[in-house]
Scaffold this active site. Structure first.
Site, mmCIF file in Angstrom:
data_model
loop_
_atom_site.group_PDB
_atom_site.id
_atom_site.type_symbol
_atom_site.label_atom_id
_atom_site.label_comp_id
_atom_site.label_asym_id
_atom_site.label_seq_id
_atom_site.Cartn_x
_atom_site.Cartn_y
_atom_site.Cartn_z
ATOM 1 N N SER A 1 0.960 -1.238 0.102
ATOM 2 C CA SER A 1 0.058 0.049 0.004
ATOM 3 C C SER A 1 0.872 1.237 -0.103
ATOM 4 O O SER A 1 1.481 1.532 1.091
ATOM 5 C CB SER A 1 -0.977 -0.137 1.146
ATOM 6 O OG SER A 1 -1.312 1.343 1.355
ATOM 7 N N HIS B 1 -1.087 -1.371 -4.083
ATOM 8 C CA HIS B 1 -2.155 -0.915 -3.767
ATOM 9 C C HIS B 1 -2.490 0.657 -3.499
ATOM 10 O O HIS B 1 -1.615 1.167 -2.880
ATOM 11 C CB HIS B 1 -2.617 -1.768 -2.271
ATOM 12 C CG HIS B 1 -4.122 -1.365 -1.882
ATOM 13 N ND1 HIS B 1 -5.218 -2.056 -2.150
ATOM 14 C CD2 HIS B 1 -4.362 -0.565 -0.690
ATOM 15 C CE1 HIS B 1 -6.186 -1.545 -1.487
ATOM 16 N NE2 HIS B 1 -5.624 -0.834 -0.578
ATOM 17 N N ASP C 1 -4.347 3.860 -1.766
ATOM 18 C CA ASP C 1 -5.489 3.949 -1.027
ATOM 19 C C ASP C 1 -5.943 5.609 -1.155
ATOM 20 O O ASP C 1 -4.976 6.294 -0.945
ATOM 21 C CB ASP C 1 -4.993 3.961 0.455
ATOM 22 C CG ASP C 1 -5.126 2.536 0.970
ATOM 23 O OD1 ASP C 1 -4.055 2.190 1.433
ATOM 24 O OD2 ASP C 1 -6.040 1.851 0.501
ATOM 25 N N MET D 1 -8.252 8.755 -0.417
ATOM 26 C CA MET D 1 -9.106 9.130 0.878
ATOM 27 C C MET D 1 -9.379 10.595 0.489
ATOM 28 O O MET D 1 -8.787 11.412 -0.123
ATOM 29 C CB MET D 1 -8.230 9.056 1.885
ATOM 30 C CG MET D 1 -7.808 7.635 2.399
ATOM 31 S SD MET D 1 -6.805 7.638 3.853
ATOM 32 C CE MET D 1 -6.260 5.991 3.794
ATOM 33 N N HIS E 1 -8.281 1.627 -4.040
ATOM 34 C CA HIS E 1 -9.100 1.592 -3.224
ATOM 35 C C HIS E 1 -9.857 2.766 -2.934
ATOM 36 O O HIS E 1 -8.951 3.667 -2.520
ATOM 37 C CB HIS E 1 -8.281 0.965 -1.887
ATOM 38 C CG HIS E 1 -9.145 0.642 -0.747
ATOM 39 N ND1 HIS E 1 -8.533 0.675 0.478
ATOM 40 C CD2 HIS E 1 -10.779 0.969 -0.553
ATOM 41 C CE1 HIS E 1 -9.463 0.518 1.523
ATOM 42 N NE2 HIS E 1 -10.962 0.749 0.924
ATOM 43 N N MET F 1 -11.760 4.999 -0.977
ATOM 44 C CA MET F 1 -12.343 5.421 0.559
ATOM 45 C C MET F 1 -12.925 6.779 0.339
ATOM 46 O O MET F 1 -12.443 7.766 0.888
ATOM 47 C CB MET F 1 -11.340 5.300 1.549
ATOM 48 C CG MET F 1 -10.965 3.942 1.822
ATOM 49 S SD MET F 1 -9.273 3.887 2.741
ATOM 50 C CE MET F 1 -8.235 3.827 1.497
ATOM 51 N N MET G 1 -11.849 -5.043 5.257
ATOM 52 C CA MET G 1 -10.918 -4.109 5.997
ATOM 53 C C MET G 1 -10.730 -4.850 7.249
ATOM 54 O O MET G 1 -11.677 -5.337 8.088
ATOM 55 C CB MET G 1 -11.622 -2.960 6.150
ATOM 56 C CG MET G 1 -11.853 -1.903 4.918
ATOM 57 S SD MET G 1 -10.274 -1.752 4.046
ATOM 58 C CE MET G 1 -9.238 -1.036 5.217
ATOM 59 N N GLY H 1 -8.325 4.396 7.276
ATOM 60 C CA GLY H 1 -7.938 6.021 7.113
ATOM 61 C C GLY H 1 -6.454 6.032 7.529
ATOM 62 O O GLY H 1 -5.898 7.196 6.855
ATOM 63 N N PHE H 2 -5.898 5.026 7.995
ATOM 64 C CA PHE H 2 -4.233 5.518 8.610
ATOM 65 C C PHE H 2 -3.664 3.953 8.194
ATOM 66 O O PHE H 2 -4.415 3.039 8.704
ATOM 67 C CB PHE H 2 -4.142 6.023 9.821
ATOM 68 C CG PHE H 2 -4.789 7.219 10.120
ATOM 69 C CD1 PHE H 2 -5.993 7.338 10.469
ATOM 70 C CD2 PHE H 2 -4.199 8.426 9.625
ATOM 71 C CE1 PHE H 2 -6.839 8.676 10.401
ATOM 72 C CE2 PHE H 2 -4.920 9.689 9.591
ATOM 73 C CZ PHE H 2 -6.159 9.764 10.221
ATOM 74 N N GLY H 3 -2.383 4.264 8.169
ATOM 75 C CA GLY H 3 -1.522 2.770 8.225
ATOM 76 C C GLY H 3 -1.180 2.669 9.441
ATOM 77 O O GLY H 3 -1.269 3.624 10.414
ATOM 78 N N GLY H 4 -0.535 1.505 9.907
ATOM 79 C CA GLY H 4 -0.144 1.193 10.891
ATOM 80 C C GLY H 4 -0.975 0.886 12.157
ATOM 81 O O GLY H 4 -0.593 1.214 13.227
ATOM 82 N N ASP I 1 -6.836 -6.004 4.077
ATOM 83 C CA ASP I 1 -6.307 -4.697 4.334
ATOM 84 C C ASP I 1 -6.273 -3.904 5.730
ATOM 85 O O ASP I 1 -7.447 -3.628 6.115
ATOM 86 C CB ASP I 1 -6.916 -3.558 3.080
ATOM 87 C CG ASP I 1 -6.491 -2.351 3.082
ATOM 88 O OD1 ASP I 1 -6.868 -1.448 2.302
ATOM 89 O OD2 ASP I 1 -5.339 -2.137 3.796
ATOM 90 N N GLY I 2 -5.015 -3.842 6.181
ATOM 91 C CA GLY I 2 -5.024 -3.255 7.611
ATOM 92 C C GLY I 2 -4.155 -4.292 8.467
ATOM 93 O O GLY I 2 -4.923 -5.125 8.883
ATOM 94 N N GLY I 3 -2.898 -3.813 8.990
ATOM 95 C CA GLY I 3 -2.430 -4.458 9.777
ATOM 96 C C GLY I 3 -1.912 -6.012 9.511
ATOM 97 O O GLY I 3 -1.680 -6.560 10.428
ATOM 98 N N GLY J 1 1.013 -2.081 4.273
ATOM 99 C CA GLY J 1 1.665 -1.131 4.152
ATOM 100 C C GLY J 1 2.867 -1.147 4.953
ATOM 101 O O GLY J 1 4.138 -1.120 4.396
#
Ligand code: DX5
Ligand code: ZN
Length: 221
Positions: free
Chosen positions: A10, A35, A37, A39, A71, A73, A142, A147-150, A180-182, A202
């Site tokens: 990402s 990917h 993202d 937003m 993606h 959002m 998701m 909204g945010f990486g990490g 997607d995410g973590g 990401g």
């Protein structure tokens, strides 16, 4: 049908002062999917980049064969699918949560020459996207609030993955199942076991100590 694992780094977690160099890490690591993202600061409390950036990345020779997994959002994604298709997206995924004509928008993404995807947030039940399963090329579950990486991975999303994968098998559908995410080596393996086959990463990719080791491990999932 079991899909081979695909890792989709990402760009959200790339260097926003040098996105071209960050994106180039995808082919440099023999990966196919990037990917993106997107937003709008309304559907999610963050802003990233628009069609012009995607078009500029698409013009980079080193990204000519890279699959742009875009993606959206956005609160009104139906208004932007043409711009992102023309910018060079290969797949455009849209969220089920905002109010708009989902079926028509999914069909229009395909008419624009792109693959389509439907996305659901952690708080949205699998039943919300069940009516669209035979109209999509990808379902994105998701595993963080977008909204945010990490952010921290939501392991409670595994039953949702299992449910969607069961519907896929029962109905002999061919969509990819993306998370997607973590996602990292540990959480990604959980997702694979629950039926996912396409992995957005990401932090685990762009902040990896050993990117090659990470990309190799994902291929074995
Ligand atoms: C959330 C974003 C992030 C990003 C991946 O809106 O979609 O999930 O792609 O970020 P990591 O892999 O750092 O959680
Ligand atoms: Zn994403």
């Amino acid at each position: 049908m079991k899909f081979d694992s695909i890792l989709a780094p990402s760009l959200l977690v790339g260097d926003h002062a040098d996105l071209g160099a960050s994106a180039a890490a995808v082919p440099q690591n023999n990966l196919k999917w990037l990917h993106l993202d997107i937003m709008d600061g309304h559907f999610v409390p963050n802003l990233t980049f628009g069609p012009e950036v995607v078009a500029a990345l698409r013009r980079r020779p080193e990204l000519a064969d890279t699959f742009f997994d875009t993606h959206l959002m956005l609160a009104e994604p139906h208004k932007y699918i043409e711009a992102f298709a023309k910018a060079g997206s290969n797949l455009i995924s849209i969220h089920i949560e905002p109010e708009y004509d989902h079926a028509t928008t999914l069909a229009n993404i395909r008419k624009l020459g792109c693959q389509n995807g439907i996305v659901l947030n952690p708080g949205t039940p699998a039943s919300a996207i069940e009516p669209f399963l035979d109209q999509v090329d990808l379902v994105l579950v998701m595993t963080v609030q977008p909204g945010f990486g990490g952010q921290s991975f939501r392991e409670d999303m595994m039953p949702k993955l299992q449910q969607i994968d069961a519907w896929r098998q029962e109905r002999d559908l061919k969509f990819r199942l993306e998370v997607d995410g973590g996602v990292d080596l540990t959480t990604g393996a959980l997702c694979r076991a629950a039926g996912a086959d396409t992995f957005v990463a990401g932090t685990a990719f762009f902040k990896a100590e050993d990117r090659t080791a990470f990309t190799r491990a994902v291929e074995l999932w």
